[in-house]
Write a protein that holds these residues in place. Sequence first.
Motif, PDB file in Angstrom:
ATOM      1  N   VAL B 378      19.006  21.182  42.100  1.00  0.00           N
ATOM      2  CA  VAL B 378      20.385  21.485  42.051  1.00  0.00           C
ATOM      3  C   VAL B 378      21.122  20.218  42.341  1.00  0.00           C
ATOM      4  O   VAL B 378      20.871  19.352  43.072  1.00  0.00           O
ATOM      5  N   THR B 379      22.270  20.164  41.424  1.00  0.00           N
ATOM      6  CA  THR B 379      23.009  18.557  41.730  1.00  0.00           C
ATOM      7  C   THR B 379      24.292  19.188  42.200  1.00  0.00           C
ATOM      8  O   THR B 379      24.824  20.321  42.091  1.00  0.00           O
ATOM      9  N   GLY B 380      24.912  18.298  43.074  1.00  0.00           N
ATOM     10  CA  GLY B 380      26.543  18.366  43.390  1.00  0.00           C
ATOM     11  C   GLY B 380      26.610  19.056  44.688  1.00  0.00           C
ATOM     12  O   GLY B 380      27.577  18.936  45.330  1.00  0.00           O
ATOM     13  N   GLU B 383      26.781  16.097  47.551  1.00  0.00           N
ATOM     14  CA  GLU B 383      28.192  15.675  47.579  1.00  0.00           C
ATOM     15  C   GLU B 383      29.163  16.277  48.543  1.00  0.00           C
ATOM     16  O   GLU B 383      30.181  15.617  49.002  1.00  0.00           O
ATOM     17  N   GLU B 384      28.997  17.700  48.675  1.00  0.00           N
ATOM     18  CA  GLU B 384      30.099  18.395  49.282  1.00  0.00           C
ATOM     19  C   GLU B 384      30.199  18.129  50.672  1.00  0.00           C
ATOM     20  O   GLU B 384      31.018  18.335  51.435  1.00  0.00           O
ATOM     21  N   TYR B 391      26.201   7.610  46.128  1.00  0.00           N
ATOM     22  CA  TYR B 391      25.556   9.107  45.177  1.00  0.00           C
ATOM     23  C   TYR B 391      24.361   9.181  46.030  1.00  0.00           C
ATOM     24  O   TYR B 391      23.199   8.633  45.879  1.00  0.00           O
ATOM     25  N   MET B 393      21.815  11.982  45.908  1.00  0.00           N
ATOM     26  CA  MET B 393      20.688  12.074  45.261  1.00  0.00           C
ATOM     27  C   MET B 393      20.163  10.916  44.821  1.00  0.00           C
ATOM     28  O   MET B 393      18.750  10.737  44.763  1.00  0.00           O
TER      29      MET B 393
END
Lengths: 412, 449
Positions: B378-380, B383-384, B391, B393
């Motif tokens: 899963v990406t993103g 960042e939350e 960055y 990951m």
Amino acid sequence: MSLKQNLHNLKEKYKGTKMAPAFNAIHTFLYLPNEVTHGGTHIKAADDLKRTMNIVIMALIPCLLFGIFNAGYQHYAAIDAAKGVIREASLFGNFINWDNFVVGAWTVLPLVLVSYGVGLLVEFIFAVIKGHEVEEGYLVTGMLVPLIVPVDIPLWMLSVAVIFGVVIGKEVFGGTGMNILNPALTIRAFLFFAYPTWMSGDKVWVHEAVSRTGTADAISGETVLGAYAQNSNLPELGNSVLAGVDKMDMFFGFMPGSVGETSKILIILGGLFLIYTKVASWRIILSAIVGALTMGLIFNGVVNAGWITDTSKFFGLMSVPFWQHLIIGSVLFGAVYMATDPVSGSQTNKGKWIYGFLIGFISIMIRVFNPAYPEGVFLAILLMNVFAPTIDHYVIQGNVKRRMKRLKAKTA
Amino acid sequence: MSKDIRIKKGLDIKLVGEAEKTTTNIPLSSVYAVKPEDFHGITPKLLAKEGANVKAGQALFYDKNDERILFPSPVSGTVTEVLRGARRKILAIKINADATIEHTDFGVKKPSSMSSEDVKSHLFLSGCWPFVKQRPYDVIANPNQAPKAIFISASNTAPLAPDLSYTLKGRELELKAGLEAITKLTEGKVHVAVGKNEGSFFQGISGVELHTVSGPHPAGNVGTHIAKINPINKGEVVWTLKIEDVLVIGELFLTGRFNLTRTIALTGSQFSKPHYVTVIAGATIADVIAKNAETTGTRVISGNVLSGKEVKENDFLGYYDNQITAIPEGDDYEFFGWNKPVFNKISTSRALTFSWLTPNKKYDLDTNTNGEHRAFVVTGNYEEVFPLDIYPMQLLKAFMYKDLDEMEALGGYEIAPEDFALTEFVCVSKQPHQKIIREGLDLMRQELG
């Protein structure tokens, strides 16, 4: 002894052996494992990869159910059309009924079974050979594959394609999370190039259209997109189901096409569900739609400017009002379920905007300029899969440069 | 000029078992221990052998790389045992405490009238230097490198963190003296980041720059403050301290005694009465939690649930820790736990999880991983919860494949493992982020210096 205890005993008994991943896969399917944290954070958030994948499957179920009824409906509608009777689709009238379900289930469910059966078998074999756990990636791929193929695709072709897709598209790269290309689209691409007569043309999209070819009962199995690509005018196609298809039919999905991609309303609802659950990236979905609309607008501009005439072979699709590109073909399905694959797509938030936009943009470009095989969405996504790491690279370099600039400002 | 820091990205993990604002004095334990592993990256050389009598503040060992960095005994007594592990690695130095603690007298000093070098040597001599840590690498500060600034976090936003407005109360004098001493250590600025409630303790303290921080965790992490106020570039060093340790330094200058008595919070659902206790660092865990915590099916953590260390009853309180947390172990199977709706766990996603509906509800989380270890998929979602301009990951991946150039370029100098605690918490693939970061930082330190 309870099932829980039995499974636990089996797990302990086969621990460290070759077959352990196979037992663990069944165990963890039934029960969340009893693993606890060691070091690092002592608590973990509620969701794991299985839960995430499960959400995508849930979002796909309505498309599958619709696809089952639509397969039957298009079959009977084509038979009627061959007799000169053009149907008016009605959801609770002639669409959701037993006849349509029987034909649909008979043709679509075997696709689902073969897709999952063959795909999971390959996954299990690889897990046992390589000694890693059975990973969840195929849960979604297995559901996507039957939805993006024509109804009558021979099952052996599907099996060969699934084996190719899982082995070459994923396992050789190291399994779930390591693949470069979207596995479901790799499977579709294999079918497209290996068996082109079963993946395109004006026959394969309706059940039995191929097998009845040349007989007295011949029926047409064309898609709206294919008809536009041939510069045809839908109402004039008297012996085809397409003669009765209007914009609302395209939106609700009462038209021939790949099993699960015809109903735009269900795709939109599925997409909203994925965005709401934060499983799919809204950035990719939105930018892909914007990209498709932009390309559509450019082509409309070309037609309006009079740069091409109706004698051009591109005229039919270029003159389709830009927004209608979203309701024909599988642009929306691709944007919602394929482009958002987090492994093969862009991984940075900025990159996702660029990646999505280019998918939409290139999809419509291929659609217009490749009239023999007008559905370009899967090619556009595969192409951008290849470029996604490059996009991310430049986005990340922006961040690195910012850091370097800070350093220069200090030392200047 | 002060700069208010407000972050939006992050996650407040609200757990059951917040410490009630009452303090109990824990009677002196019979055995104390100092564990060299609490001081990451040092090579201990023993000074006090088994059988030696030591006073509180007297050095037990020093760092082989810099003999000035001493590690003192928290209590007076007899060194009874030097616990060793594989390859004779020193695991713990156990001390049988005297009935009354005798302190080494380092003499009352006035930091304002001391030179920078004098303050430094006083901190070396008294064993207070280990409180000063540095970034990059999150290790004890190298005294030979001048820091461009010093950052002190006086805000704690970790789950169930002790309330500093309660623990700092009445310690204004020590705070002032400690901060005065620390301002002598750098020619740059000393930044103190305080939460809204703690602001009043710092009014009238000169020489430091005050910043008010707000927002979800990790608003209180010193890494967040550095990133927002004055981020680290290649070749630069900043030093960091915790406010509780500044108190120990302050007391040293005011009284001449090295006193590691801390007010720590006993938190978590497994404590029958979560509250504050005063205890000397290094005390036996069993003595600290005596008769208060459920002992079966319990994970006891020295520190908080995100970055603390699991301890058993016969272990010892960590040198820097200001909190003990006890939560239930989650070593049980849950039927169809991966697909049914979840109401009793926290998640940032809405994948049939509902904690986002009740942001103020307190949860009783256990130690179950809620899934198996997988590759990054899963990406993103990191960042939350990650407020730094990095960055996460991509940095983690660079740390995993050990590409030093990328580790440098993507922000490796700016981070500590605790900055990745929240990304580890939300990780769908259950990757050990803090371990990856710690190992990567060690490699960078070894290769890049």
